[in-house]
Design an enzyme around this catalytic site. Structure first.
Site, PDB file in Angstrom:
ATOM      1  N   GLY A 129       0.854  -1.189   0.000  1.00 46.47           N
ATOM      2  CA  GLY A 129       0.000   0.000   0.000  1.00 46.47           C
ATOM      3  C   GLY A 129       0.882   1.228   0.000  1.00 46.47           C
ATOM      4  CG  ASN A 152      -2.429   9.876   2.291  1.00 46.49           C
ATOM      5  OD1 ASN A 152      -1.701  10.379   1.428  1.00 46.49           O
ATOM      6  ND2 ASN A 152      -3.711  10.201   2.414  1.00 46.49           N
ATOM      7  NE  ARG A 182     -12.159   5.826  10.907  1.00 46.99           N
ATOM      8  CZ  ARG A 182     -12.353   6.284  12.134  1.00 46.99           C
ATOM      9  NH1 ARG A 182     -13.568   6.308  12.636  1.00 46.99           N
ATOM     10  NH2 ARG A 182     -11.346   6.716  12.872  1.00 46.99           N
ATOM     11  CG  ASN A 229      -9.981  -2.033   4.053  1.00 48.76           C
ATOM     12  OD1 ASN A 229      -9.997  -1.761   2.858  1.00 48.76           O
ATOM     13  ND2 ASN A 229      -9.805  -1.120   4.986  1.00 48.76           N
ATOM     14  CB  VAL A 284      -1.146  -0.185   9.132  1.00 52.98           C
ATOM     15  CG1 VAL A 284      -1.660   1.242   9.308  1.00 52.98           C
ATOM     16  CG2 VAL A 284       0.273  -0.276   9.704  1.00 52.98           C
ATOM     17  CG  ASN A 290      -8.405   1.049  10.747  1.00 53.02           C
ATOM     18  OD1 ASN A 290      -8.154   0.427  11.771  1.00 53.02           O
ATOM     19  ND2 ASN A 290      -8.115   2.338  10.595  1.00 53.02           N
ATOM     20  NE  ARG A 347      -4.828   9.885  16.645  1.00 56.55           N
ATOM     21  CZ  ARG A 347      -5.389   9.083  15.744  1.00 56.55           C
ATOM     22  NH1 ARG A 347      -6.174   8.094  16.127  1.00 56.55           N
ATOM     23  NH2 ARG A 347      -5.182   9.269  14.457  1.00 56.55           N
ATOM     24  CG  HIS A 365      -7.371   1.256  16.178  1.00 60.75           C
ATOM     25  ND1 HIS A 365      -6.978   2.325  16.937  1.00 60.75           N
ATOM     26  CD2 HIS A 365      -7.282   1.677  14.885  1.00 60.75           C
ATOM     27  CE1 HIS A 365      -6.675   3.339  16.141  1.00 60.75           C
ATOM     28  NE2 HIS A 365      -6.861   2.965  14.902  1.00 60.75           N
TER      29      HIS A 365
HETATM   30  N1  LIG Z   1      -4.168   1.089  12.566  1.00 61.98           N
HETATM   31  C1  LIG Z   1      -4.287   2.399  12.587  1.00 61.98           C
HETATM   32  O1  LIG Z   1      -4.167   3.028  13.614  1.00 61.98           O
HETATM   33  C2  LIG Z   1      -4.508   3.140  11.284  1.00 61.98           C
HETATM   34  C3  LIG Z   1      -4.226   4.510  11.189  1.00 61.98           C
HETATM   35  C4  LIG Z   1      -4.401   5.143   9.970  1.00 61.98           C
HETATM   36  C5  LIG Z   1      -4.879   4.432   8.868  1.00 61.98           C
HETATM   37  N2  LIG Z   1      -5.188   3.119   9.015  1.00 61.98           N
HETATM   38  C6  LIG Z   1      -5.690   2.323   7.884  1.00 61.98           C
HETATM   39  O2  LIG Z   1      -4.615   2.094   6.977  1.00 61.98           O
HETATM   40  C7  LIG Z   1      -5.153   1.895   5.672  1.00 61.98           C
HETATM   41  C8  LIG Z   1      -4.423   2.804   4.685  1.00 61.98           C
HETATM   42  O3  LIG Z   1      -4.709   4.168   4.943  1.00 61.98           O
HETATM   43  P1  LIG Z   1      -4.163   5.299   3.958  1.00 61.98           P
HETATM   44  O4  LIG Z   1      -4.557   6.588   4.541  1.00 61.98           O
HETATM   45  O5  LIG Z   1      -2.746   5.044   3.610  1.00 61.98           O
HETATM   46  O6  LIG Z   1      -5.086   5.010   2.665  1.00 61.98           O
HETATM   47  P2  LIG Z   1      -4.725   5.368   1.140  1.00 61.98           P
HETATM   48  O7  LIG Z   1      -5.994   5.265   0.376  1.00 61.98           O
HETATM   49  O8  LIG Z   1      -3.951   6.627   1.079  1.00 61.98           O
HETATM   50  O9  LIG Z   1      -3.745   4.172   0.692  1.00 61.98           O
HETATM   51  C9  LIG Z   1      -4.164   2.852   0.562  1.00 61.98           C
HETATM   52  C10 LIG Z   1      -3.393   2.252  -0.595  1.00 61.98           C
HETATM   53  O10 LIG Z   1      -3.706   0.859  -0.648  1.00 61.98           O
HETATM   54  C11 LIG Z   1      -3.649   0.509  -2.031  1.00 61.98           C
HETATM   55  N3  LIG Z   1      -4.276  -0.776  -2.275  1.00 61.98           N
HETATM   56  C12 LIG Z   1      -5.591  -1.078  -2.371  1.00 61.98           C
HETATM   57  N4  LIG Z   1      -5.734  -2.374  -2.657  1.00 61.98           N
HETATM   58  C13 LIG Z   1      -4.507  -2.925  -2.756  1.00 61.98           C
HETATM   59  C14 LIG Z   1      -4.013  -4.212  -3.029  1.00 61.98           C
HETATM   60  N5  LIG Z   1      -4.843  -5.235  -3.247  1.00 61.98           N
HETATM   61  N6  LIG Z   1      -2.682  -4.399  -3.043  1.00 61.98           N
HETATM   62  C15 LIG Z   1      -1.836  -3.389  -2.777  1.00 61.98           C
HETATM   63  N7  LIG Z   1      -2.241  -2.127  -2.510  1.00 61.98           N
HETATM   64  C16 LIG Z   1      -3.561  -1.905  -2.514  1.00 61.98           C
HETATM   65  C17 LIG Z   1      -4.362   1.675  -2.720  1.00 61.98           C
HETATM   66  O11 LIG Z   1      -4.077   1.698  -4.115  1.00 61.98           O
HETATM   67  C18 LIG Z   1      -3.777   2.853  -1.956  1.00 61.98           C
HETATM   68  O12 LIG Z   1      -2.640   3.385  -2.597  1.00 61.98           O
HETATM   69  C19 LIG Z   1      -6.654   2.159   5.792  1.00 61.98           C
HETATM   70  O13 LIG Z   1      -7.342   0.946   5.933  1.00 61.98           O
HETATM   71  C20 LIG Z   1      -6.755   2.985   7.062  1.00 61.98           C
HETATM   72  O14 LIG Z   1      -8.041   2.893   7.661  1.00 61.98           O
HETATM   73  C21 LIG Z   1      -5.002   2.467  10.196  1.00 61.98           C
END
Ligand SMILES: NC(=O)c1ccc[n+]([C@@H]2O[C@H](COP(=O)([O-])OP(=O)(O)OC[C@H]3O[C@@H](n4cnc5c(N)ncnc54)[C@H](O)[C@@H]3O)[C@@H](O)[C@H]2O)c1
Length: 308
Positions: free
Chosen positions: A8, A11, A82, A95, A118, A120, A151, A175
């Protein structure tokens, strides 16, 4: 460690790559994503900051899992984030499919790796990785508690005007809305926070911590937090790579600890080169233990809804 893969390149993934490179925690970082060009472009951009930031880490992007082969740690951030109005659980089915397919390919190419989850909803996705990988439980670790604790510490620091360095805290549980900040283990210079703040203020800070993620989602509107989440993931990598034996709150598969069975839940763990080397069982008040069990039960119910 030679190689870390981040699945991934969104961000959280890209910011994690940048932080890892700047800390020189591995020789090589591979970003992998389904979008063609995205991981390649971001990786090259981060790599080009090396001569200024003074790191030698090689960073590459790819759409092919063969390029991730023999990674020691894989951080899974692939999936949807989200948007306003969504809970983390709303992301579950979409997911789960993504995390399942990513895990299958990661395991094929890096059978010895440690997975840091990571995506969700975090605790449920950690279960997906455990089930699909067939790895021992100590090699699947969910990132959430460090972020939630960070936080909580920041909000305490803002309220008290005391450096975050002197504020220790611990947030356990799933979480989500049922996370459990432990007041008894939250201290300032070793003294419990109840000596510094009244019950009402502590309650307000706890509530803000529980809503810490959505506060940012509501500002951003198109996605969720990633600077602090990436810091938290990197702290876990640092503990594993340097075999630091740090005690950090992470999501772990529980088999009887805290009276909780067969679910992922945030608890203090000892992180070292083997991954989770021990689950630390703190003495909790009756209310805290109850809240932890309720939180774990929420995760358990969602795990049962999964169609893998
Ligand atoms: N655990 C935590 O505390 C926490 C904190 C922040 C975000 N998150 C979660 O992390 C995840 C990513 O968040 P983000 O802000 O980076 O989202 P984002 O949309 O910026 O990035 C997600 C990336 O995953 C890629 N992706 C989708 N399907 C894929 C696949 N099959 N193989 C490879 N890559 C694939 C997308 O193309 C995208 O570039 C989300 O599920 C978010 O909810 C968790």
């Amino acid at each position: 460690m030679k190689k870390i893969t981040i699945a991934g390149a969104g961000n959280v993934g890209a910011t994690t790559a940048q932080r890892l490179a700047e800390k020189q925690l591995s020789e090589e970082i591979v970003l992998i994503d389904i979008i063609e060009g995205l991981p390649q472009g971001k990786a090259l951009d981060i790599w080009q900051s090396g001569p200024v930031e003074l790191f030698d880490t090689k960073i590459t992007g790819t759409n092919y899992y063969k390029d991730t082969a023999d990674s020691g740690i894989v951080i899974i951030t692939s999936g949807l984030p989200r948007k306003p109005g969504m809970t983390r659980d709303d992301l579950m089915n979409a997911n789960a499919d993504i995390v399942k397919s990513v895990t299958e390919k990661i395991v094929e190419h890096s059978p010895q790796c440690i997975i840091i989850m990571v995506s969700n909803p975090l605790d449920v996705m950690s279960y997906v990785a455990l089930k699909i990988s067939g790895f021992e439980k100590h090699r699947i670790i969910g990132m959430a508690g460090i972020l939630d604790t960070s936080r909580f510490r920041l909000f305490l620091s803002q309220e008290l005007k005391i450096s975050i360095r002197d504020i220790d805290a611990m947030v356990l549980g799933g979480h989500g809305d049922s996370m459990v900040p432990l007041i008894g283990y939250s201290t300032i210079g070793g003294v419990t926070i109840s000596k510094f703040l009244n019950e009402k203020k502590i309650k307000e800070i706890v509530e803000r911590t529980k809503n810490g993620g959505i506060e940012i989602v509501n500002y951003l509107k198109t996605g969720s937090a990633y600077y602090a989440p990436s810091s938290a993931a990197v702290e876990m990598v640092d503990a594993i790579i340097k075999n630091k034996k740090r005690i950090l709150p992470c999501s772990a598969w529980l088999e009887g600890e805290y009276g909780i069975n067969n679910t992922f839940c945030g608890v203090p763990v000892k992180l070292g080169s083997k991954g989770i080397e021990q689950i630390i069982e703190l003495e909790l008040s009756h209310d805290e233990l109850n809240a932890l069990k309720i939180s774990a039960n929420e995760v358990s119910k969602n795990i049962k809804k999964l169609k893998l």
